[in-house]
Design an enzyme around this catalytic site. Structure first.
Site, PDB file in Angstrom:
ATOM      1  N   HIS A 108      12.437   2.128  -5.871  1.00 21.22           N
ATOM      2  CA  HIS A 108      12.063   3.094  -6.920  1.00 21.22           C
ATOM      3  C   HIS A 108      12.095   4.522  -6.387  1.00 21.22           C
ATOM      4  CE1 HIS A 108       8.089   3.009  -4.971  1.00 21.22           C
ATOM      5  NE2 HIS A 108       7.907   4.178  -5.534  1.00 21.22           N
ATOM      6  N   HIS A 168      16.905   2.121   5.187  1.00 22.94           N
ATOM      7  CA  HIS A 168      17.517   2.634   3.955  1.00 22.94           C
ATOM      8  C   HIS A 168      18.354   3.885   4.211  1.00 22.94           C
ATOM      9  CE1 HIS A 168      17.771   5.362   0.536  1.00 22.94           C
ATOM     10  NE2 HIS A 168      18.024   4.244  -0.153  1.00 22.94           N
ATOM     11  N   LEU A 175       0.846  -1.187   0.000  1.00 25.73           N
ATOM     12  CA  LEU A 175       0.000   0.000   0.000  1.00 25.73           C
ATOM     13  C   LEU A 175       0.882   1.238   0.000  1.00 25.73           C
ATOM     14  CD1 LEU A 175      -2.604  -0.981   2.773  1.00 25.73           C
ATOM     15  CD2 LEU A 175      -2.497  -1.708   0.387  1.00 25.73           C
ATOM     16  N   ASP A 176       0.726   2.038  -1.016  1.00 23.51           N
ATOM     17  CA  ASP A 176       1.534   3.242  -1.149  1.00 23.51           C
ATOM     18  C   ASP A 176       1.193   4.258  -0.055  1.00 23.51           C
ATOM     19  OD1 ASP A 176       3.367   4.908  -2.820  1.00 23.51           O
ATOM     20  OD2 ASP A 176       1.568   6.160  -2.992  1.00 23.51           O
ATOM     21  N   GLU A 187       3.672   1.043   2.847  1.00 20.18           N
ATOM     22  CA  GLU A 187       4.717   2.065   2.866  1.00 20.18           C
ATOM     23  C   GLU A 187       4.234   3.101   3.869  1.00 20.18           C
ATOM     24  OE1 GLU A 187       6.875   5.568   0.269  1.00 20.18           O
ATOM     25  OE2 GLU A 187       4.872   4.910  -0.260  1.00 20.18           O
TER      26      GLU A 187
END
Lengths: 573, 573
Positions: free
Chosen positions: B373, B308, B242-243, B280
């Site tokens: 991405h 990250h 899920l964005d 996300e």
């Protein structure tokens, strides 16, 4: 010497204005500025942000209004007589909401003190004060607060509030204070000149939302939490009622409400006192009440509007606005048995499903009312229930309220069916704002023209006519209503079964068509006949009458109730 | 005959346009309209709302673009060969994110199928597809989706997607699909013409928020939940990503994410499959992952950007933008041991405290990456890590990623240090929108001029240069990077201690000044020398070398690592 501090993270320069002088303040870590200066209780001061003189966002007193200089207040200098006082826990609480400006003709804390004996004799345990934070104008409801740390000067300012709380405690009464953290008033709000107190990430009905989760929000949260803790520490209040928490937007991992509640509890505990946090919430979300370990915010209680609406719709037959979602005895029964009537059901008024079951939470977590400032005041003409229904039906409402498993809240004058309305009143000096409020109010009630012409909130008479007339309380028919409330509260505190707060132990039987409802509290039963004709109602066991309003006769396991009568029954001896 | 249905609660009239005809639709409860008509797979149709012909909000196919008529699709007519396939659980998962349009020169599902053997041999378990919902234009990242139920026609449409998922399953690979429920794209979004899909209560960076808690939101929630369930039921996907769930605003008592996750899990279970829901999230809020019984939303996992950023800042030395919050080995150690680096700490970049501890949640709940991405594409020029640091340092990153206790995610081509950038590309036909995107992008990177000139997102070349050049993968230096990734993944799947997902069992030692870090996974240890000189590092026990990049020599309990070398050590036999 005293240290003055202010948070102004984006200011180029900050000065302290004190007496006739301005002194440069020193920039510290985190956007704070400070300076030491000789100052004493009562001295006027202000902060000068990039050349503009403004009152202190955390001003403890604004005797000359919210636009004027702030005053130094030494909270530590006060004498208190309430050592050892601990307010009743919510399990045994009965709240009494009052608006200082209209509770007495004088409209002050000191005048209100003169009525505490009445409250004690009535049987309430806590006074709940509508907001006392400073707002612009000479009178108003208080939800337009802008100096959140400064008790409203016309009520008596900080010393007046302290005297009031101390007197409440002397009368054995706790004090709950209504605080507004979802927005600030439209006039005198200088916070934005100091720092990013607001955000446009969210929309509230009253303008920009308070910034609880965006950049710089730590100090905004601190401002609010310090405010909450300050009432407990400096003014000895026993609880807070948080206004409209559904408009407190906070997407961060620890919601402001959880942080605030934790800190208020801890502050009270450190002082050997108890302070409860109660939310006004439109969410029907049990998360507010559940423990942090269970993913909740840990609040002590919330207002339950569903209870009010279910009761109001049944008693009055009104179905306009949000009352369209209520009106059946089944809804009222749900309110008693489950607290939330809307616990995931579809709401016609909201045009969506609403809420979630409050499974396992007991009645001490829900504050319920038959009347409160919103439900009375947010009618076009501010009528109380006694102006909308017969005295008999108002008595049914009182019985169901006060013998409920919840925490009842009375609204000032309710106990004697006061004739004064409680209208929406303001005193904005700015003509533009005055016009906007006047027109906004008219627009709001355009759809409810049957409620009558909308009084002008700016008209002084709208305020004055909302003041209680205490002489009524000794006269009929008011005196007998007052006796009814006293009798009900006495019964509530006397009968152990009425002290049971477990909702699973509450059972409601009703007949929608016949118009009766029976609320079972252990072996006791409150039976109401809402029909306009006599009803014979089975109660399941041999009974005797404890208390009744109207015609009530027991025949074995049946009770015969006249139209709009209510009876409280116990098992036959 | 087939039933056509559409939700349009405020429409005065709704018709079905099919072939050359328009048929009136019948209004039903809840704002739905329906009509029966003879139609077959592939037939073009549209709905006519008060005279305007518009594609179906739930269109299953838009072969002629998002503005054109929708097409009938019979999902039940497809042949599947994946009976009994169940994807690996997240505990054993390695994800591989790919963008269909740039993964192969052809940019189609069918072309991507030709690369599945490569993925299987690499050692990944799931393909994660960037959004495949239909959006306007011939190419783009996919986050501008407007026909959320229709797989993008240039990729191969619904049948292409189904063939791709079936082929993945045949290769033993699961499929996770990126879905966007926080906003809709700026072109071709006709939803607002049908119903109140949007609300102005909240602000998202991309415009109006989707209406998940205001009037009419039940059907908007249903739209999204049906979409999520549809991918599982009709396309056999094994999970959803899920964005940006932090832009899914929902104040209701049951958050959309809880409802959606419950329904996706139930739908998969009913089909004998498994489907995971991964968010996300920019919130560092463990509530997303905790069980509903503990007040959580019950999602399976979330992306962990902190991992990250901690890694990227250490490897590259970059400190701009959000990297200002990272850069120390201590931060990287926190990422390994606690998942969230910001778990309530003050974030300089956010200018507030951020997050909450993820206590008790294990590594299988966090998807981590060295590249993805966003992190590649959201640089001005879309450089991968291998363009920013030496191959040796990229290998350190790969080792820490793939031997971490989390769920690693690789970004297409990462495994061979592909030279193609991954840039932000769009193909908006509307010149106004094209200009806005172009200028917005330039503005966004104005502060990062050192990253070089910003490519034009609308330039076809920006898209074309982002396509992978597969011929590289067999050539040096790419082939040896590919071997490194394969070796690491083989080690990860072979060594049981690397399969332990309990973060409490993960221990990191480091020396900030000397620039080395040792990640202990049970008796195994991954030791990295991030300094530009050789380091001798104690490991606490006699060791032997399992795998190394660069100069690595074991001497008893010490390892000697050359500059930017990394070694995986096991206890000496």
């Amino acid at each position: 010497m005293m240290e003055f501090r202010v948070w102004a993270p984006r200011a180029g320069s900050v000065e302290l204005a004190l007496a006739g002088e301005r002194r440069a303040m020193t920039s510290e870590d985190g956007g704070w500025w400070s300076v030491e200066a000789a100052a004493a209780d009562g001295d006027a001061y202000a902060f000068v942000i990039d050349g503009d003189e403004l009152p202190d966002p955390r001003s403890p007193a604004q005797p000359d209004g919210v636009h004027a200089r702030s005053r130094v207040v030494d909270h530590g200098a006060r004498t208190w007589t309430d050592a050892g006082f601990v307010a009743e826990p919510l399990e045994r609480a009965v709240l009494y909401e009052l608006h200082v400006g209209t509770f007495t003709p004088e409209g002050t804390f000191d005048a209100a003190i003169g009525r505490l004996r009445h409250l004690r004799e009535l049987g309430v345990t806590h006074v709940e004060l509508m907001p006392v934070n400073a707002f612009d104008g000479t009178h108003g409801w208080g939800y337009d607060g802008v100096a959140l740390f400064a008790p409203f000067a016309p009520y008596g300012g900080p010393d007046g509030l302290a005297r009031f709380v101390d007197a409440c405690h002397a009368h054995g009464l706790g004090v709950v204070l209504d605080v507004v953290y979802n927005h600030l008033g439209p006039s005198g709000n200088y916070l934005g000149r100091f720092a990013p107190y607001f955000t446009d990430r969210y929309r509230t009905p009253w303008g920009d939302a308070v910034n609880f989760d965006d950049a710089y929000s730590d100090e905004v949260r601190r401002f609010v939490v310090d405010n909450a803790v300050g009432w407990v520490r400096d003014f000895h209040v026993d609880g807070l009622r948080l206004d409209a928490v559904h408009a407190i937007f906070d997407g961060s991992a620890t919601h402001l409400l959880e942080e605030l509640t934790r800190e208020v509890h801890a502050a009270a505990e450190a002082l050997g006192r108890r302070a409860v946090v109660i939310a006004e919430s439109d969410l029907n979300d049990p998360r507010l009440l559940r423990a942090p370990a269970a993913g909740g915010y840990g609040l002590d209680a919330q207002w339950s509007d569903d209870f009010h609406h279910a009761m109001h719709a049944v008693l009055t037959g009104e179905r306009h606005g949000y009352y369209e979602d209520f009106g059946s005895l089944a809804d009222l029964a749900r309110a008693f048995e489950h607290a939330y009537v809307y616990d995931g059901r579809y709401s016609r008024h909201r045009k969506r499903r609403h809420g979630r079951p409050a499974t396992g939470l007991d009645g001490s977590r829900f504050v319920v009312s038959l009347q409160n400032h919103d439900q009375v005041g947010n009618r076009a003409r501010g009528e109380r229930i006694a102006q909308l229904v017969s005295p008999e039906r108002a008595r049914i409402g009182a019985a169901l309220l006060l013998l409920s498993p919840f925490v009842p809240l009375l609204f000032q004058g309710e106990e004697w069916a006061a004739t004064a309305p409680f209208r929406y009143f303001t005193a904005h000096a700015d003509p533009e704002l005055a016009r906007a409020v006047r027109e906004g109010r008219r627009r709001e009630f355009a759809a409810f023209a049957w409620q009558g012409p909308v009084p002008d909130p700016q008209d002084l008479q709208t305020f004055v006519c909302s003041k209680l007339d205490w002489s009524e309380s000794g006269r009929e028919p008011h005196a007998s209503m007052l006796r009814w409330y006293r009798d009900l509260l006495a019964l509530r505190s006397r009968e152990p079964e009425l002290g049971d707060r477990t909702l699973l132990h509450t059972r409601v039987r009703f007949d929608e068509d016949a118009g009766w409802l029976a609320l079972h509290r252990g072996t006791l039963v409150v039976v109401c006949n809402l029909a306009d004709v006599e009803r014979r109602i089975g109660t399941g066991a041999e009974r005797r009458l404890l208390l009744a309003s109207g015609v009530a006769r027991v025949e074995g396991e049946q009770v015969i109730l006249g139209a709009n009568a209510v009876a409280v029954l116990a098992p036959a001896r």
